[in-house]
Motif scaffolding. Structure first.
Motif, PDB file in Angstrom:
ATOM      1  N   MET A  82       0.833  -1.204   0.000  1.00  0.00           N
ATOM      2  CA  MET A  82       0.000   0.000   0.000  1.00  0.00           C
ATOM      3  C   MET A  82       0.872   1.262   0.000  1.00  0.00           C
ATOM      4  O   MET A  82       1.864   1.351   0.719  1.00  0.00           O
ATOM      5  CB  MET A  82      -0.910  -0.009   1.226  1.00  0.00           C
ATOM      6  CG  MET A  82      -1.931   1.104   1.203  1.00  0.00           C
ATOM      7  SD  MET A  82      -2.916   1.146   2.694  1.00  0.00           S
ATOM      8  CE  MET A  82      -3.825  -0.366   2.532  1.00  0.00           C
ATOM      9  N   GLN A  83       0.486   2.225  -0.828  1.00  0.00           N
ATOM     10  CA  GLN A  83       1.208   3.497  -0.884  1.00  0.00           C
ATOM     11  C   GLN A  83       0.924   4.305   0.391  1.00  0.00           C
ATOM     12  O   GLN A  83      -0.186   4.241   0.908  1.00  0.00           O
ATOM     13  CB  GLN A  83       0.726   4.329  -2.076  1.00  0.00           C
ATOM     14  CG  GLN A  83       0.881   3.663  -3.410  1.00  0.00           C
ATOM     15  CD  GLN A  83       2.293   3.784  -3.923  1.00  0.00           C
ATOM     16  OE1 GLN A  83       3.049   4.628  -3.454  1.00  0.00           O
ATOM     17  NE2 GLN A  83       2.669   2.929  -4.849  1.00  0.00           N
ATOM     18  N   PRO A  84       1.918   5.080   0.856  1.00  0.00           N
ATOM     19  CA  PRO A  84       1.696   5.908   2.048  1.00  0.00           C
ATOM     20  C   PRO A  84       0.444   6.782   1.940  1.00  0.00           C
ATOM     21  O   PRO A  84      -0.352   6.854   2.871  1.00  0.00           O
ATOM     22  CB  PRO A  84       2.950   6.774   2.112  1.00  0.00           C
ATOM     23  CG  PRO A  84       3.995   5.986   1.454  1.00  0.00           C
ATOM     24  CD  PRO A  84       3.311   5.174   0.392  1.00  0.00           C
ATOM     25  N   ALA A  87      -2.607   4.783   2.507  1.00  0.00           N
ATOM     26  CA  ALA A  87      -2.761   4.415   3.922  1.00  0.00           C
ATOM     27  C   ALA A  87      -3.339   5.579   4.712  1.00  0.00           C
ATOM     28  O   ALA A  87      -4.264   5.417   5.505  1.00  0.00           O
ATOM     29  CB  ALA A  87      -1.421   4.002   4.503  1.00  0.00           C
ATOM     30  N   LEU A  90      -7.054   6.039   3.878  1.00  0.00           N
ATOM     31  CA  LEU A  90      -7.927   5.045   4.503  1.00  0.00           C
ATOM     32  C   LEU A  90      -8.115   5.324   5.995  1.00  0.00           C
ATOM     33  O   LEU A  90      -9.215   5.175   6.520  1.00  0.00           O
ATOM     34  CB  LEU A  90      -7.347   3.638   4.299  1.00  0.00           C
ATOM     35  CG  LEU A  90      -7.471   3.090   2.869  1.00  0.00           C
ATOM     36  CD1 LEU A  90      -6.885   1.687   2.789  1.00  0.00           C
ATOM     37  CD2 LEU A  90      -8.925   3.070   2.416  1.00  0.00           C
ATOM     38  N   TRP A  97     -10.048  -2.609   8.737  1.00  0.00           N
ATOM     39  CA  TRP A  97     -10.088  -3.978   8.209  1.00  0.00           C
ATOM     40  C   TRP A  97      -9.843  -4.939   9.349  1.00  0.00           C
ATOM     41  O   TRP A  97      -8.809  -4.891   9.994  1.00  0.00           O
ATOM     42  CB  TRP A  97      -8.990  -4.148   7.145  1.00  0.00           C
ATOM     43  CG  TRP A  97      -9.257  -3.389   5.901  1.00  0.00           C
ATOM     44  CD1 TRP A  97     -10.444  -2.894   5.483  1.00  0.00           C
ATOM     45  CD2 TRP A  97      -8.311  -3.048   4.894  1.00  0.00           C
ATOM     46  NE1 TRP A  97     -10.307  -2.256   4.283  1.00  0.00           N
ATOM     47  CE2 TRP A  97      -9.004  -2.341   3.901  1.00  0.00           C
ATOM     48  CE3 TRP A  97      -6.942  -3.272   4.735  1.00  0.00           C
ATOM     49  CZ2 TRP A  97      -8.383  -1.861   2.753  1.00  0.00           C
ATOM     50  CZ3 TRP A  97      -6.320  -2.799   3.595  1.00  0.00           C
ATOM     51  CH2 TRP A  97      -7.044  -2.100   2.620  1.00  0.00           C
ATOM     52  N   THR A 102      -1.236  -7.260   6.567  1.00  0.00           N
ATOM     53  CA  THR A 102      -0.592  -6.399   5.576  1.00  0.00           C
ATOM     54  C   THR A 102       0.912  -6.638   5.571  1.00  0.00           C
ATOM     55  O   THR A 102       1.482  -7.105   6.558  1.00  0.00           O
ATOM     56  CB  THR A 102      -0.836  -4.916   5.898  1.00  0.00           C
ATOM     57  OG1 THR A 102      -0.508  -4.693   7.265  1.00  0.00           O
ATOM     58  CG2 THR A 102      -2.258  -4.508   5.644  1.00  0.00           C
ATOM     59  N   ALA A 103       1.537  -6.296   4.451  1.00  0.00           N
ATOM     60  CA  ALA A 103       2.992  -6.373   4.347  1.00  0.00           C
ATOM     61  C   ALA A 103       3.457  -5.318   3.362  1.00  0.00           C
ATOM     62  O   ALA A 103       2.664  -4.784   2.581  1.00  0.00           O
ATOM     63  CB  ALA A 103       3.422  -7.760   3.902  1.00  0.00           C
ATOM     64  N   LEU A 104       4.755  -5.017   3.411  1.00  0.00           N
ATOM     65  CA  LEU A 104       5.286  -3.939   2.576  1.00  0.00           C
ATOM     66  C   LEU A 104       5.338  -4.306   1.101  1.00  0.00           C
ATOM     67  O   LEU A 104       5.140  -3.461   0.236  1.00  0.00           O
ATOM     68  CB  LEU A 104       6.692  -3.559   3.046  1.00  0.00           C
ATOM     69  CG  LEU A 104       6.780  -2.785   4.356  1.00  0.00           C
ATOM     70  CD1 LEU A 104       8.222  -2.585   4.739  1.00  0.00           C
ATOM     71  CD2 LEU A 104       6.091  -1.441   4.227  1.00  0.00           C
ATOM     72  N   GLN A 108       7.681 -10.095   1.036  1.00  0.00           N
ATOM     73  CA  GLN A 108       7.477 -10.175   2.478  1.00  0.00           C
ATOM     74  C   GLN A 108       6.113 -10.776   2.822  1.00  0.00           C
ATOM     75  O   GLN A 108       5.990 -11.589   3.731  1.00  0.00           O
ATOM     76  CB  GLN A 108       7.554  -8.747   3.019  1.00  0.00           C
ATOM     77  CG  GLN A 108       8.113  -8.638   4.390  1.00  0.00           C
ATOM     78  CD  GLN A 108       8.221  -7.171   4.768  1.00  0.00           C
ATOM     79  OE1 GLN A 108       7.209  -6.540   5.059  1.00  0.00           O
ATOM     80  NE2 GLN A 108       9.419  -6.632   4.725  1.00  0.00           N
ATOM     81  N   ARG A 112       5.318 -14.079   5.053  1.00  0.00           N
ATOM     82  CA  ARG A 112       4.473 -14.044   6.251  1.00  0.00           C
ATOM     83  C   ARG A 112       3.299 -15.004   6.119  1.00  0.00           C
ATOM     84  O   ARG A 112       2.938 -15.705   7.067  1.00  0.00           O
ATOM     85  CB  ARG A 112       3.932 -12.636   6.471  1.00  0.00           C
ATOM     86  CG  ARG A 112       4.936 -11.695   7.068  1.00  0.00           C
ATOM     87  CD  ARG A 112       4.236 -10.420   7.459  1.00  0.00           C
ATOM     88  NE  ARG A 112       5.174  -9.445   7.978  1.00  0.00           N
ATOM     89  CZ  ARG A 112       4.814  -8.295   8.533  1.00  0.00           C
ATOM     90  NH1 ARG A 112       3.537  -8.002   8.622  1.00  0.00           N
ATOM     91  NH2 ARG A 112       5.706  -7.459   8.987  1.00  0.00           N
TER      92      ARG A 112
END
Lengths: 122, 291
Positions: A82-84, A87, A90, A97, A102-104, A108, A112
């Motif tokens: 997700m882009q900063p 985020a 949202l 949610w 979530t992950a970068l 990754q 996970r």
């Protein structure tokens, strides 16, 4: 009709959203993904949204719903990249949610997801 | 001579250089002269430039109204603006700036006394001179005030940027030491900087250290929680560290729910837990061994 491709990777499903999400497309994805989870017996879903610059409350909610639906079908959802700005949007919109992890990035997220799927079994 | 401005002009034009000397003497004697901030030569140049500009403006015959934008007065305005701005930056006070214009009165009245026959004409001319100089003085102060405000605004902006450093503590771990009060605008910048750095460094853990935050009220807590939520959406976990005893008490008394966030009393503990989560371990070397 425009569709977002769903790739099968073992017992995981990989979705990368590369186009602008509009409402109809999001709902189509919701249909396709739930169908695919059942059809393949998938245990995890990875959604890459790194190409999404804009997310509105509707898309945010649909993504959250997809996760809840997947959980009902016993698959975990991981949203990655997700882009900063997205985020922040949202959070400002108050989208929460409950069943989403979530992950970068995809790498990754995959690690996970694997860890949590393999963890309980081992 | 019908236009009273012309009387002022006339008296100034008689002997501008002598007038300048008297005026400079007046400024020097005013007691608000700051020799430590401005040199004699610089003051002379400024005064000379102002005097020439004023004479030129008076020659045009256009009266100076408050905030007048007439091009005839642009030279005078430019002079006063430069002067106010420069003095605001050097730290002159209000009265020290205003003295520049108000010290002009004494020599001007003397000059008027010499160039008129006295009586009604002198009284009228003095009044006109008074009005003109007051307006110029007010204009100077306004510009001075604006310059000061600009300086304050610029410093505030710089503080905002300076106060949000995101440091990389370890591979995959970034820390954000927060210092000062958190308001909405700062939170926005903090959030953006933190999220940006998380992406750049590919960090999975972000430590927010609030040792330097003097008070935590519901609003600050809400800002913190929003930052944490945004980081979580991106796939990074947040740890809040540096919670002082008073802050812990305040948080509980205000009924703020931080249960969804890992909190630690100090930065060291936060770094340790971050290490554990990323699979690192720090241990003391066996005694006697040197690196």
């Amino acid at each position: 009709m425009e569709r977002i491709p769903i790739l099968k990777l073992g017992d995981l499903l990989l979705v990368t959203i590369q186009v602008d999400m509009h409402d109809r497309l999001a709902l189509t994805l919701q249909d396709d993904l739930t169908t695919a989870i059942v059809a393949h017996g998938a245990r995890g879903v990875l959604i890459d949204i790194s190409a999404l610059d804009v997310v509105d409350s509707f898309i945010g909610r649909v993504l959250g719903n997809i996760a809840s639906m997947s959980r009902l079908l016993s698959a975990e959802t991981m949203i990655v990249g997700m882009q900063p700005a997205v985020a922040i949007t949202l959070v400002e919109l108050g989208v929460t949610w409950r069943h989403v992890r979530t992950a970068l990035n995809v790498e990754q997220g995959m690690r996970r997801l694997r860890a949590s799927l393999d963890g309980p079994r081992a | 001579m019908t236009n009273p401005d012309q009387r002022i002009l006339h008296s100034l034009e008689r002997d501008p250089s002598r007038f300048l000397d008297v005026w400079l003497g007046e400024q020097a004697a005013s007691g608000t002269m700051r020799r430590d901030l401005i040199s004699e030569a610089e003051l002379r140049t400024q005064s000379q430039a102002f005097l020439s500009a004023l004479i030129a403006a008076l020659r045009s015959g256009v009266p100076f109204e408050g905030g007048s934008n007439h091009p005839a007065w642009s030279g005078v305005r430019a002079q006063l603006e430069d002067l106010s701005r420069q003095r605001a930056q050097r730290g002159f006070s209000f009265s020290e700036v205003a003295t520049f214009v108000f010290s002009f009165k004494q020599p001007l009245f003397s000059a008027l006394r010499e160039s008129t026959d006295g009586g009604t004409e002198l009284a009228e001319a003095s009044w006109e001179a008074n009005v003109l100089l007051d307006r110029l003085g007010l204009y100077t102060i306004e510009v001075y005030q604006r310059s000061r405000e600009n300086i304050i605004e610029r410093q505030r902006q710089e503080m905002l940027e300076l106060s949000t450093p995101v440091v990389k503590v370890w591979d995959g771990v970034v820390a954000l030491p927060l210092i000062g009060t958190l308001d909405s605008e700062r939170t926005q910048i903090v959030m953006e900087t933190l999220l940006q750095r998380i992406v750049e460094t590919g960090s999975t853990i972000a430590i927010i250290d609030i040792t330097g935050v003097p008070t935590v009220d519901t609003l600050v807590a809400q800002h913190l929680l929003r930052t944490v939520a945004a980081a979580q959406l991106m796939g990074a976990d947040c740890i809040i560290s540096g919670i002082r005893p008073q802050i812990a008490q305040t948080i509980v008394h205000l009924g703020i729910d931080l249960s969804g966030v890992t909190t630690k009393a100090n930065l060291a503990d936060a770094i340790q837990i971050a290490m554990e989560r990323t699979g690192m371990r720090v241990e003391r070397q066996a005694p006697g061994r040197t690196p």
